[in-house]
Design an enzyme around this catalytic site. Sequence first.
Site, PDB file in Angstrom:
ATOM      1  N   TYR A 158       0.861  -1.183   0.000  1.00  0.00           N
ATOM      2  CA  TYR A 158       0.000   0.000   0.000  1.00  0.00           C
ATOM      3  C   TYR A 158       0.902   1.241   0.000  1.00  0.00           C
ATOM      4  O   TYR A 158       1.978   1.230   0.607  1.00  0.00           O
ATOM      5  CB  TYR A 158      -0.895  -0.033   1.241  1.00  0.00           C
ATOM      6  CG  TYR A 158      -1.902   1.061   1.330  1.00  0.00           C
ATOM      7  CD1 TYR A 158      -3.060   1.032   0.562  1.00  0.00           C
ATOM      8  CD2 TYR A 158      -1.701   2.142   2.191  1.00  0.00           C
ATOM      9  CE1 TYR A 158      -4.001   2.053   0.644  1.00  0.00           C
ATOM     10  CE2 TYR A 158      -2.629   3.159   2.276  1.00  0.00           C
ATOM     11  CZ  TYR A 158      -3.774   3.118   1.505  1.00  0.00           C
ATOM     12  OH  TYR A 158      -4.700   4.134   1.585  1.00  0.00           O
ATOM     13  N   GLY A 211       1.426   3.960   1.491  1.00  0.00           N
ATOM     14  CA  GLY A 211       2.014   4.536   2.690  1.00  0.00           C
ATOM     15  C   GLY A 211       3.003   3.646   3.414  1.00  0.00           C
ATOM     16  O   GLY A 211       3.619   4.074   4.391  1.00  0.00           O
ATOM     17  N   LYS A 212       3.184   2.410   2.951  1.00  0.00           N
ATOM     18  CA  LYS A 212       4.117   1.505   3.624  1.00  0.00           C
ATOM     19  C   LYS A 212       5.566   1.930   3.392  1.00  0.00           C
ATOM     20  O   LYS A 212       5.867   2.699   2.492  1.00  0.00           O
ATOM     21  CB  LYS A 212       3.927   0.074   3.114  1.00  0.00           C
ATOM     22  CG  LYS A 212       2.519  -0.474   3.233  1.00  0.00           C
ATOM     23  CD  LYS A 212       2.053  -0.571   4.662  1.00  0.00           C
ATOM     24  CE  LYS A 212       0.700  -1.272   4.742  1.00  0.00           C
ATOM     25  NZ  LYS A 212       0.129  -1.277   6.093  1.00  0.00           N
ATOM     26  N   ASN A 213       6.467   1.368   4.199  1.00  0.00           N
ATOM     27  CA  ASN A 213       7.887   1.671   4.006  1.00  0.00           C
ATOM     28  C   ASN A 213       8.335   1.315   2.601  1.00  0.00           C
ATOM     29  O   ASN A 213       9.124   2.038   1.989  1.00  0.00           O
ATOM     30  CB  ASN A 213       8.730   0.902   5.022  1.00  0.00           C
ATOM     31  CG  ASN A 213       8.550   1.395   6.445  1.00  0.00           C
ATOM     32  OD1 ASN A 213       7.442   1.727   6.848  1.00  0.00           O
ATOM     33  ND2 ASN A 213       9.626   1.428   7.204  1.00  0.00           N
ATOM     34  N   LEU A 214       7.862   0.183   2.093  1.00  0.00           N
ATOM     35  CA  LEU A 214       8.056  -0.187   0.693  1.00  0.00           C
ATOM     36  C   LEU A 214       6.693  -0.098   0.041  1.00  0.00           C
ATOM     37  O   LEU A 214       5.969  -1.072  -0.080  1.00  0.00           O
ATOM     38  CB  LEU A 214       8.645  -1.598   0.565  1.00  0.00           C
ATOM     39  CG  LEU A 214       8.969  -2.062  -0.864  1.00  0.00           C
ATOM     40  CD1 LEU A 214       9.994  -1.142  -1.520  1.00  0.00           C
ATOM     41  CD2 LEU A 214       9.465  -3.506  -0.860  1.00  0.00           C
TER      42      LEU A 214
END
Length: 369
Positions: free
Chosen positions: A188, A190-193
């Site tokens: 998604y 907004g995730k770190n990746l």
Amino acid sequence: MTSLELGVPFLDLCAVNGELQSDYELAWKRVLNHGRFVGGPEVGQFEDSFAEYCEATDCVGVASGTDALELILECLGIGPGDEVIVPANTFVASVEAVCSVGARPRFVDVLPDTLLIDPRAAAAAVRPSTAAILAVHLFGQMADLDALYGVARRNALVLIEDAAQAHGARLRGRRAGGIGVAAAFSFYPGKNLGALGDGGAVVTDDSALAARIRCRADHGRARSDRYCHAERGRNSRLDTVQAAMLSAKLAVLDNANFARRRVMDRYRRQLPPWCLPVATHPDAESVYHLAVVRVRRRAEVTAQLDRHRIGWGIHYPIPCHRQPAYGEFGESLPVAEQAAGEILSLPMSPVMTDSQVDRVCEVLWKVPT
């Protein structure tokens, strides 16, 4: 307006992705030139790279993190009549996946310091119908997989990692995604990746399980004959464009996670004493997907942040066992319930500046005590 009067966004995705704009443009041109928007070579390249990054043997790209969890459960044969132990403090997708395959969630409480699944509570919750433990790595920190693995082994259960918030995290030197029978990741935005849309992946050391998941996610298509559908499947594929963009971001993920740690360290040095960061296990290397603190008068604190245009979030204000959709599985879980009224997520991203962190802390110090 001075720099100190400027607001601070909760997460500035334009700035995060802007640093990779030239890489994204090159990746897009490559995909546009070959035209294989589904199943293009970039998908396999990303899967290989991400499996290696997670220190695992196999990765299967899918459409979302929720699909990743569902496919793991399905392909392990978990379904009606089975129970899956799930921490109450997690995003609803964790329990959603359990119910989607026909199994029942067995909610357990979390540890009071890290707010991650309590291994002792998990052990006490095991029943004859228990099939699996879902270890949720929350806020960027891994759950205590050594303790949970012991519970799973003693009771012949499978241990599954929900690593949607833990790309690159480590515990006792081992990476998220490389310990349980399989791990589900979300990409998604907004995730770190994070992708530039939705996406997910299953990571595992079980090549047979990976093959079953790959088949099920591609309409049940047999690998040897694309016109033969060996089983009932679904359409859950990571598309080529997202895979290409994720490869560009994976190359700098460790640097971005280091920047998040720097931000969190600065918060810890400057936050007022009543604003308590959630603890990090001494053997854990968190990637700080979120900067979560505990406060007593959250409504007053968030009102102060709003007045100064400081972004904030709550992860999560209603524990899963108190959600209306899952009330039938609910019971009293006091640690998760108390934490739900106190947790607050402060701005966090790898592109946050020192002055932005300082501004957030300055505003928090002005909350009347």
